[in-house]
Design a protein around this motif. Structure first.
Motif, PDB file in Angstrom:
ATOM      1  N   ALA A  39      -9.200  -1.847   9.204  1.00 48.57           N
ATOM      2  CA  ALA A  39      -8.882  -2.403   7.884  1.00 48.57           C
ATOM      3  C   ALA A  39      -9.967  -3.392   7.509  1.00 48.57           C
ATOM      4  O   ALA A  39     -10.475  -4.125   8.359  1.00 48.57           O
ATOM      5  CB  ALA A  39      -7.517  -3.083   7.883  1.00 48.57           C
ATOM      6  N   ALA A  40     -10.332  -3.408   6.247  1.00 42.50           N
ATOM      7  CA  ALA A  40     -11.310  -4.377   5.744  1.00 42.50           C
ATOM      8  C   ALA A  40     -10.597  -5.636   5.295  1.00 42.50           C
ATOM      9  O   ALA A  40      -9.422  -5.598   4.910  1.00 42.50           O
ATOM     10  CB  ALA A  40     -12.094  -3.773   4.584  1.00 42.50           C
ATOM     11  N   PRO A  44      -6.843  -2.394   1.725  1.00 39.71           N
ATOM     12  CA  PRO A  44      -5.516  -1.803   1.876  1.00 39.71           C
ATOM     13  C   PRO A  44      -5.227  -1.409   3.326  1.00 39.71           C
ATOM     14  O   PRO A  44      -6.142  -1.080   4.086  1.00 39.71           O
ATOM     15  CB  PRO A  44      -5.578  -0.564   0.977  1.00 39.71           C
ATOM     16  CG  PRO A  44      -7.023  -0.179   0.992  1.00 39.71           C
ATOM     17  CD  PRO A  44      -7.783  -1.479   1.043  1.00 39.71           C
ATOM     18  N   ILE A  45      -3.966  -1.463   3.691  1.00 40.55           N
ATOM     19  CA  ILE A  45      -3.505  -0.944   4.975  1.00 40.55           C
ATOM     20  C   ILE A  45      -2.995   0.468   4.729  1.00 40.55           C
ATOM     21  O   ILE A  45      -1.968   0.653   4.067  1.00 40.55           O
ATOM     22  CB  ILE A  45      -2.395  -1.819   5.582  1.00 40.55           C
ATOM     23  CG1 ILE A  45      -2.917  -3.228   5.862  1.00 40.55           C
ATOM     24  CG2 ILE A  45      -1.844  -1.183   6.864  1.00 40.55           C
ATOM     25  CD1 ILE A  45      -1.840  -4.202   6.323  1.00 40.55           C
ATOM     26  N   GLU A  46      -3.716   1.448   5.214  1.00 40.95           N
ATOM     27  CA  GLU A  46      -3.323   2.843   5.013  1.00 40.95           C
ATOM     28  C   GLU A  46      -2.645   3.432   6.229  1.00 40.95           C
ATOM     29  O   GLU A  46      -1.759   4.285   6.116  1.00 40.95           O
ATOM     30  CB  GLU A  46      -4.547   3.672   4.633  1.00 40.95           C
ATOM     31  CG  GLU A  46      -5.198   3.212   3.325  1.00 40.95           C
ATOM     32  CD  GLU A  46      -6.445   4.003   2.986  1.00 40.95           C
ATOM     33  OE1 GLU A  46      -6.954   4.730   3.873  1.00 40.95           O
ATOM     34  OE2 GLU A  46      -6.918   3.890   1.842  1.00 40.95           O
ATOM     35  N   SER A  87       3.587  -5.738   4.328  1.00 40.86           N
ATOM     36  CA  SER A  87       2.368  -5.965   3.560  1.00 40.86           C
ATOM     37  C   SER A  87       1.499  -4.719   3.561  1.00 40.86           C
ATOM     38  O   SER A  87       1.364  -4.038   4.578  1.00 40.86           O
ATOM     39  CB  SER A  87       1.576  -7.140   4.132  1.00 40.86           C
ATOM     40  OG  SER A  87       0.347  -7.308   3.453  1.00 40.86           O
ATOM     41  N   SER A  88       0.901  -4.425   2.431  1.00 41.33           N
ATOM     42  CA  SER A  88      -0.002  -3.270   2.327  1.00 41.33           C
ATOM     43  C   SER A  88      -1.463  -3.697   2.241  1.00 41.33           C
ATOM     44  O   SER A  88      -2.342  -2.884   1.973  1.00 41.33           O
ATOM     45  CB  SER A  88       0.358  -2.436   1.091  1.00 41.33           C
ATOM     46  OG  SER A  88       0.241  -3.226  -0.095  1.00 41.33           O
ATOM     47  N   THR A  89      -1.730  -4.995   2.493  1.00 46.43           N
ATOM     48  CA  THR A  89      -3.089  -5.530   2.433  1.00 46.43           C
ATOM     49  C   THR A  89      -3.375  -6.318   3.697  1.00 46.43           C
ATOM     50  O   THR A  89      -2.533  -7.086   4.166  1.00 46.43           O
ATOM     51  CB  THR A  89      -3.273  -6.449   1.206  1.00 46.43           C
ATOM     52  OG1 THR A  89      -2.963  -5.719   0.021  1.00 46.43           O
ATOM     53  CG2 THR A  89      -4.703  -6.969   1.124  1.00 46.43           C
ATOM     54  N   SER A  90      -4.575  -6.155   4.245  1.00 45.79           N
ATOM     55  CA  SER A  90      -4.980  -6.902   5.431  1.00 45.79           C
ATOM     56  C   SER A  90      -5.806  -8.116   5.020  1.00 45.79           C
ATOM     57  O   SER A  90      -6.818  -7.962   4.328  1.00 45.79           O
ATOM     58  CB  SER A  90      -5.807  -6.020   6.366  1.00 45.79           C
ATOM     59  OG  SER A  90      -6.325  -6.787   7.440  1.00 45.79           O
ATOM     60  N   VAL A  95     -11.544  -4.431  13.561  1.00 46.38           N
ATOM     61  CA  VAL A  95     -12.600  -3.506  13.975  1.00 46.38           C
ATOM     62  C   VAL A  95     -12.508  -3.254  15.480  1.00 46.38           C
ATOM     63  O   VAL A  95     -12.124  -4.147  16.250  1.00 46.38           O
ATOM     64  CB  VAL A  95     -13.986  -4.086  13.589  1.00 46.38           C
ATOM     65  CG1 VAL A  95     -14.234  -5.414  14.277  1.00 46.38           C
ATOM     66  CG2 VAL A  95     -15.099  -3.105  13.910  1.00 46.38           C
ATOM     67  N   MET A  96     -12.839  -2.047  15.889  1.00 48.42           N
ATOM     68  CA  MET A  96     -12.888  -1.729  17.315  1.00 48.42           C
ATOM     69  C   MET A  96     -14.181  -2.275  17.901  1.00 48.42           C
ATOM     70  O   MET A  96     -15.270  -1.959  17.438  1.00 48.42           O
ATOM     71  CB  MET A  96     -12.810  -0.218  17.530  1.00 48.42           C
ATOM     72  CG  MET A  96     -11.491   0.419  17.127  1.00 48.42           C
ATOM     73  SD  MET A  96     -10.039  -0.226  18.012  1.00 48.42           S
ATOM     74  CE  MET A  96     -10.427   0.241  19.714  1.00 48.42           C
TER      75      MET A  96
END
Length: 247
Positions: A39-40, A44-46, A87-90, A95-96
């Motif tokens: 997620a950026a 958005p959290i998809e 929540s649908s937003t980060s 990041v891995m």
């Protein structure tokens, strides 16, 4: 025929097979390559990810673009945790930092299963609390411990979430995660290596004496890990948990 996927994620492994089956075909095995942005920041959290292996970082990004690691996760957890409250937003970049594998589900499926399974909702809540404790102790460590001790703590945390004693981590990435200059990382690695806790090569760190490094880290390490065990618990002794995906 249904396809069986082995589950190594500690949260999913706390669910009974019939609870795992609620996910049905919506839980998908995925490769998690190094550098994958789950997620950026502000994005958005998809999907929600449950790693079986590999290490992920929760990176706090300032308006000016400065970055520091706020939290770490692997097979002990899931991400983004904001999904657990709908929540649908980060707010963070996720990041891995080392490659791995795991499972992912869409945000819609995640929320649906949370509503249907109280056990799933509970284990998510317990992990979210354990992660919050980890984050607060990271803030404490950044304020009170030396770079050597902070690095020892961070390497121990990485080691907790990995198989084996080898960590593929660059000096530059460690510097970003600890919010210190690269020369400080190099000096701290030399200290740990001089004490025979680790062996450090370019992009590769091998843990040689974990008990001694835990003692060196002092109170920088241990309390969040103790709270994780209290809240979430260790994985079941039977490591054969699987989830059956419908054809």
């Amino acid at each position: 025929m249904p396809v069986a996927h082995a589950i190594k994620n500690n949260l999913l492994r706390h669910l009974a097979p019939e609870e795992l089956a609620v996910f049905g075909p919506d839980i998908l095995p995925v490769h998690l390559p190094k550098g994958l942005v789950i997620a950026a920041a502000g994005g958005p959290i998809e999907h929600v990810y449950f790693p079986d292996s590999g290490l992920g970082s929760i990176v706090v990004v300032s308006p000016e673009g400065n970055k520091v690691e706020g939290g770490m996760f692997g097979r002990d957890g899931f991400s983004p945790v904001q999904a657990a409250v709908g929540s649908s937003t980060s707010p963070h970049e996720i990041v891995m930092q080392t490659a791995g594998s795991g499972h992912r589900i869409t945000l819609a499926t995640f929320l649906r299963v949370m509503e249907r399974s109280t056990s799933f909702a509970r284990v998510l809540a317990c992990y979210s609390q354990a992660l919050a404790i980890q984050v607060t102790f990271t803030a404490l460590s950044n304020a009170t411990h030396t770079v050597d001790e902070r690095l020892a703590r961070w390497l121990l945390m990485c080691h907790d979430r990995m198989d084996g004693d080898e960590l593929l981590l660059t000096h530059d990435y460690i510097a970003l995660m600890l919010a210190v200059r690269r020369p400080s990382v190099t000096t701290a690695l030399h200290v740990l290596e001089g004490n025979h806790f680790i062996r450090s090569e370019r992009g590769r760190i091998v843990i040689r004496n974990r008990p001694a490094m835990e003692e060196f880290a002092r109170d920088a390490y241990g309390k969040p890990e103790e709270e994780y065990r209290r809240l979430v618990g260790q994985p079941p002794a039977d490591r054969s948990n699987i989830v059956m995906l419908a054809p």
